[in-house]
Design an enzyme around this catalytic site. Sequence first.
Site, PDB file in Angstrom:
ATOM      1  CG  ASP A 126      -3.366 -11.885  -1.109  1.00 56.92           C
ATOM      2  OD1 ASP A 126      -4.244 -12.673  -0.709  1.00 56.92           O
ATOM      3  OD2 ASP A 126      -3.581 -11.012  -1.975  1.00 56.92           O
ATOM      4  CD  GLU A 127      -2.462  -7.058  -1.002  1.00 54.27           C
ATOM      5  OE1 GLU A 127      -1.881  -6.037  -1.377  1.00 54.27           O
ATOM      6  OE2 GLU A 127      -3.460  -7.525  -1.568  1.00 54.27           O
TER       7      GLU A 127
END
Length: 485
Positions: A287-288
Amino acid sequence: MPLALIPWPAAVRELGGPPLRPAPPADPGDRRSLAGLLAAAAHRADDPTIGAEGYRLRVDADGVAIAAGDDAGFFYAEQTLAQLIDADAEGPLLPAVEISDAPRFPYRGVMLDVARHFHGVETVEAVIDRASALKLNALHLHLTDDQGWRLELASHPELAAEGSALSSLGDAGGRYSPADYRRIVDYAAERHMIVVPEVDLPGHTHALGLSHPELVADPVVTDLMREVHDLFPGQGELPRRGAPYVGMAVGFSSLRADAPGLEPFLRDVLGEIAAMTPGPYLHFGGDEALGTPPGEYHAMVSLAARIVTETGKTPIAWHEAGEADLPPGTVGQYWGYVTPTEGHDDSARAFVSRGGRIILSPANAIYLDMKYDDETPVGLTWADGPTSVERSYRWDPADVVAEVPESAILGIEAPMWTETVRDLADIDLLMFPRVCSAAEAGWSPRLGSTPQRSWEAFRERVARMAPLWAEAGIGFHRAAGIAWR
Ligand code: ACM
């Protein structure tokens, strides 16, 4: 008045006859022990025609009968018994009832972020107690992030030695020894929960870089991060190469795809954690990774997924990784909104199109670390503002990512991120009652399919759980919207 059961079972028939009146337990305030005694004394039948985790339970004036196809089913029947115990002036009683129950989805998880704030073994065990009583069966441990590396590894002791000193906001850090991790895994298994360990990469790796600067890129500090730092006090300095980070910014750190030694490093780390973990899954994050060039991102999540597969585990990744080339069967964890934005649902569908399933963790419904309202003393609000109990309840797993058949939904998971969450009291406040919404989304029939699977019925049932929680020492939040008495 409907029975105060959570998650609501697949089928409930109240028999209307006289209740069961068990002998009062030594401690009249301990329903859990009484449920254990009743389950131990019950007429028990193994029934292989009952599916995994399912059970049939009959209670009448003569006693309790339980049939199940596996140990988990007997365990869940006991959890239901504990919720059935009521009392009147004459003492404890259980209504005469017949319940035939089985989960809607096989994966029903709760996540604890032990990287932002470290939480010791006792706290993790308390979370396991709370989750398993609601028939949740997976504990996802977010073991690594920018703020900490929380698991000691024999192959790389420097990771925890140098990466675990602090927690977010400059609080004390900590780490699990291999024996601690085993204790958690065993405690979970006794309560029919698997542990899903996560090593978050290629982003969220600042703490890893404290001992392996050769594997990470320089922090990418954006104006948004400066704003976030100005918003909340106590975050220390902005990310700086080689210095521990205790703030709340995300997306600034990254592994380097071209770093010599990256692949053997990932093989050591993921291989050792896989070997420590009896459950079938290993989560590699994804993620991210806002500071990672897209080509490097795709290369690194593909590599991580392949290595996880070679350990014999099924890889799980946050939905962003769906765009990369991943082994067939990789599981995607969707953390977009109940109504998807920005193509997050496309990323989730990509896992399904290569034969994987998805876990639903819609952030504006079951991210347990969101505030209930502006008055909530801990928690965040970035997921579309605060999340009331009602909002946590009013969604159905089948309605989030369109064009995905129900068979491609592995289940649900309610994450507890801990940037602001320091101890069990904070966890309890944010978890209860909203974890009940997640439990029903994972176990119970579809929202709206029975009168009990409605917000109006749920808010009554939740209120009637309060005495059981109080007995168990759970510091639940008397949230707005619930029909507390
Ligand atoms: C996430 O909330 N970054 C998965």
